[in-house]
Scaffold this motif. Structure first.
Motif, PDB file in Angstrom:
ATOM      1  N   CYS A 175       6.760  46.732  11.318  1.00 49.29           N
ATOM      2  CA  CYS A 175       7.431  45.805  10.417  1.00 49.29           C
ATOM      3  C   CYS A 175       7.284  44.350  10.856  1.00 49.29           C
ATOM      4  N   HIS A 176       8.364  43.693  11.323  1.00 48.50           N
ATOM      5  CA  HIS A 176       8.257  42.341  11.874  1.00 48.50           C
ATOM      6  C   HIS A 176       7.900  42.358  13.362  1.00 48.50           C
ATOM      7  N   GLY A 177       7.849  43.546  13.962  1.00 48.16           N
ATOM      8  CA  GLY A 177       7.444  43.652  15.359  1.00 48.16           C
ATOM      9  C   GLY A 177       6.090  43.011  15.635  1.00 48.16           C
ATOM     10  N   PRO A 178       5.119  43.118  14.692  1.00 45.78           N
ATOM     11  CA  PRO A 178       3.826  42.489  14.937  1.00 45.78           C
ATOM     12  C   PRO A 178       3.876  40.971  15.132  1.00 45.78           C
ATOM     13  N   ALA A 179       5.022  40.346  14.880  1.00 46.32           N
ATOM     14  CA  ALA A 179       5.146  38.921  15.242  1.00 46.32           C
ATOM     15  C   ALA A 179       4.873  38.729  16.728  1.00 46.32           C
ATOM     16  N   ALA A 180       5.204  39.751  17.525  1.00 42.91           N
ATOM     17  CA  ALA A 180       4.974  39.665  18.966  1.00 42.91           C
ATOM     18  C   ALA A 180       3.491  39.546  19.300  1.00 42.91           C
ATOM     19  N   LEU A 181       2.624  40.058  18.424  1.00 39.59           N
ATOM     20  CA  LEU A 181       1.186  39.986  18.687  1.00 39.59           C
ATOM     21  C   LEU A 181       0.708  38.537  18.754  1.00 39.59           C
ATOM     22  N   LEU A 182       1.450  37.638  18.108  1.00 41.16           N
ATOM     23  CA  LEU A 182       1.040  36.231  18.082  1.00 41.16           C
ATOM     24  C   LEU A 182       1.094  35.591  19.460  1.00 41.16           C
ATOM     25  N   ALA A 183       1.891  36.153  20.366  1.00 35.73           N
ATOM     26  CA  ALA A 183       2.029  35.575  21.715  1.00 35.73           C
ATOM     27  C   ALA A 183       1.031  36.162  22.703  1.00 35.73           C
TER      28      ALA A 183
ATOM     29  N   GLU B  90      -7.313  45.851  13.041  1.00 33.33           N
ATOM     30  CA  GLU B  90      -6.654  46.096  11.768  1.00 33.33           C
ATOM     31  C   GLU B  90      -5.215  46.515  12.036  1.00 33.33           C
ATOM     32  N   VAL B  91      -4.278  45.899  11.304  1.00 37.96           N
ATOM     33  CA  VAL B  91      -2.862  46.208  11.497  1.00 37.96           C
ATOM     34  C   VAL B  91      -2.158  46.310  10.150  1.00 37.96           C
ATOM     35  N   ALA B  92      -1.003  46.957  10.178  1.00 36.13           N
ATOM     36  CA  ALA B  92      -0.024  46.867   9.101  1.00 36.13           C
ATOM     37  C   ALA B  92       1.137  46.035   9.630  1.00 36.13           C
ATOM     38  N   ALA B  93       1.735  45.229   8.764  1.00 40.44           N
ATOM     39  CA  ALA B  93       2.871  44.390   9.149  1.00 40.44           C
ATOM     40  C   ALA B  93       3.625  44.021   7.876  1.00 40.44           C
ATOM     41  N   PHE B  94       4.846  43.545   8.039  1.00 38.40           N
ATOM     42  CA  PHE B  94       5.665  43.143   6.895  1.00 38.40           C
ATOM     43  C   PHE B  94       4.908  42.096   6.095  1.00 38.40           C
ATOM     44  N   THR B  95       4.775  42.330   4.805  1.00 41.06           N
ATOM     45  CA  THR B  95       3.877  41.529   3.980  1.00 41.06           C
ATOM     46  C   THR B  95       4.574  40.335   3.330  1.00 41.06           C
ATOM     47  N   ASN B  96       3.763  39.400   2.851  1.00 44.54           N
ATOM     48  CA  ASN B  96       4.303  38.262   2.106  1.00 44.54           C
ATOM     49  C   ASN B  96       5.084  38.740   0.887  1.00 44.54           C
ATOM     50  N   GLU B  97       4.556  39.764   0.207  1.00 42.39           N
ATOM     51  CA  GLU B  97       5.239  40.294  -0.980  1.00 42.39           C
ATOM     52  C   GLU B  97       6.616  40.837  -0.619  1.00 42.39           C
ATOM     53  N   GLU B  98       6.697  41.570   0.496  1.00 47.58           N
ATOM     54  CA  GLU B  98       7.989  42.130   0.904  1.00 47.58           C
ATOM     55  C   GLU B  98       8.958  41.034   1.326  1.00 47.58           C
TER      56      GLU B  98
ATOM     57  N   THR C 163       8.991  38.029   0.208  1.00 44.94           N
ATOM     58  CA  THR C 163       9.407  37.381  -1.036  1.00 44.94           C
ATOM     59  C   THR C 163      10.486  38.202  -1.729  1.00 44.94           C
ATOM     60  N   GLN C 164      10.275  39.506  -1.818  1.00 43.62           N
ATOM     61  CA  GLN C 164      11.254  40.367  -2.468  1.00 43.62           C
ATOM     62  C   GLN C 164      12.552  40.435  -1.675  1.00 43.62           C
ATOM     63  N   ALA C 165      12.476  40.247  -0.373  1.00 42.35           N
ATOM     64  CA  ALA C 165      13.681  40.231   0.459  1.00 42.35           C
ATOM     65  C   ALA C 165      14.446  38.913   0.318  1.00 42.35           C
ATOM     66  N   GLY C 166      13.817  37.919  -0.319  1.00 40.68           N
ATOM     67  CA  GLY C 166      14.500  36.673  -0.629  1.00 40.68           C
ATOM     68  C   GLY C 166      14.418  35.587   0.422  1.00 40.68           C
ATOM     69  N   LEU C 167      13.537  35.766   1.435  1.00 42.15           N
ATOM     70  CA  LEU C 167      13.499  34.788   2.523  1.00 42.15           C
ATOM     71  C   LEU C 167      12.171  34.045   2.638  1.00 42.15           C
ATOM     72  N   ALA C 168      11.182  34.437   1.853  1.00 44.14           N
ATOM     73  CA  ALA C 168       9.850  33.841   2.012  1.00 44.14           C
ATOM     74  C   ALA C 168       9.859  32.335   1.799  1.00 44.14           C
ATOM     75  N   ASP C 169      10.581  31.865   0.787  1.00 45.89           N
ATOM     76  CA  ASP C 169      10.560  30.434   0.484  1.00 45.89           C
ATOM     77  C   ASP C 169      11.432  29.617   1.420  1.00 45.89           C
ATOM     78  N   ARG C 170      12.166  30.312   2.313  1.00 49.45           N
ATOM     79  CA  ARG C 170      13.014  29.603   3.272  1.00 49.45           C
ATOM     80  C   ARG C 170      12.453  29.678   4.697  1.00 49.45           C
TER      81      ARG C 170
ATOM     82  N   LYS D  51       9.910  29.305   7.997  1.00 46.19           N
ATOM     83  CA  LYS D  51       8.967  28.325   8.557  1.00 46.19           C
ATOM     84  C   LYS D  51       7.538  28.808   8.402  1.00 46.19           C
ATOM     85  N   TRP D  52       7.361  30.123   8.506  1.00 47.20           N
ATOM     86  CA  TRP D  52       6.034  30.729   8.389  1.00 47.20           C
ATOM     87  C   TRP D  52       6.205  32.193   8.040  1.00 47.20           C
ATOM     88  N   LEU D  53       5.137  32.761   7.490  1.00 43.96           N
ATOM     89  CA  LEU D  53       5.153  34.161   7.079  1.00 43.96           C
ATOM     90  C   LEU D  53       4.257  34.972   8.002  1.00 43.96           C
ATOM     91  N   LEU D  54       4.709  36.173   8.329  1.00 45.94           N
ATOM     92  CA  LEU D  54       4.030  36.991   9.327  1.00 45.94           C
ATOM     93  C   LEU D  54       2.606  37.332   8.913  1.00 45.94           C
TER      94      LEU D  54
END
Length: 231
Positions: free
Chosen positions: A139-147, A161-169, A171-178, A180-183
């Motif tokens: 899910c959002h765990g792949p944010a750790a890969l950035l470090a 190749e990875v799966a991770a929480f998507t821009n679409e998800e 957006t639907q969760a209501g936080l994409a436009d707020r 700083k960056w998207l995973l």
């Protein structure tokens, strides 16, 4: 049996673009469901966090609507109560990878705050990947890969190749436009290939010893894949 290291966010908030602190932590199902699977298979689980802080569960992840109803929410609450390891985590910078047969990172928005920039976590991820041990991240765990970076500055997971929480998800969760960056965007910018599945549906991607899941629904099948690799 084997010891499995859970690396869990120590953050209790996610700082949004306007400086607002959005309350968060780790996502309950993504920790509890794999924990249940690993323990049922006879494995030992050890938790580590940045600084050894006791991790905070995202209260939103305990809501009935996030768990298929009240019965599911109650079940996740009971599972979390059995995870006594959460109350006595190791300090991430003191972890010896040789002690573990596999490494697992649950999500929640917390990793976007701390693990995405945590050098100790990044170094551990690089060692885990290079060791060939099963490495699961959801899910959002792949944010750790950035470090995680190589000596030349490139991302350790570049070309994977990875799966991770998507821009679409997001957006639907209501936080994409707020945010700083998207995973999905940041992973792509780092040279990681994000394979996007249907929103909220289980999706697990395996690439060599790395196994990743897109969202909370992916945590159970991801755990099953790690168990297969542990034999």
């Amino acid at each position: 049996m084997s010891k499995i290291l859970f690396v869990v966010t120590g953050a209790d908030h996610w700082t949004l673009a306007d400086g607002t602190r959005h309350p968060t932590g780790f996502w309950a199902e993504e920790a509890a469901a794999p924990y249940e699977a690993f323990k049922a298979a006879g494995h030992e689980v050890v938790v580590a966090t940045p600084g050894g802080v006791v991790p905070t569960v995202d209260r939103g992840s305990l809501a009935p609507e996030m768990n298929g109803g009240q019965e599911g929410a109650d079940r996740i609450e009971r599972l979390l109560a059995t995870m006594t390891e959460l109350q006595s985590p190791l300090k991430l910078d003191e972890v010896d990878l040789d002690d573990y047969a596999a490494v697992f990172y649950p999500g929640g928005h917390g990793p976007m705050e701390d693990l995405a920039v945590d050098a100790d976590s990044g170094a551990l991820l690089t060692r885990a990947l290079d060791s060939g041990k099963p490495l699961g991240v959801v899910c959002h765990g792949p944010a750790a890969l950035l470090a995680a970076t190589r000596d030349d500055g490139t991302n350790t997971f570049q070309g994977y190749e990875v799966a991770a929480f998507t821009n679409e998800e997001e957006t639907q969760a209501g936080l994409a436009d707020r945010a700083k960056w998207l995973l999905q965007d940041r992973l792509t910018d780092a040279g990681v290939r994000v394979l996007v599945g249907d929103a909220w549906a289980p999706k697990v991607v395996s690439d060599r010893n790395l196994v990743t899941g897109q969202n909370p629904a992916s945590s159970v099948p991801l755990a099953a894949e790690l168990l297969k690799r542990l034999g």
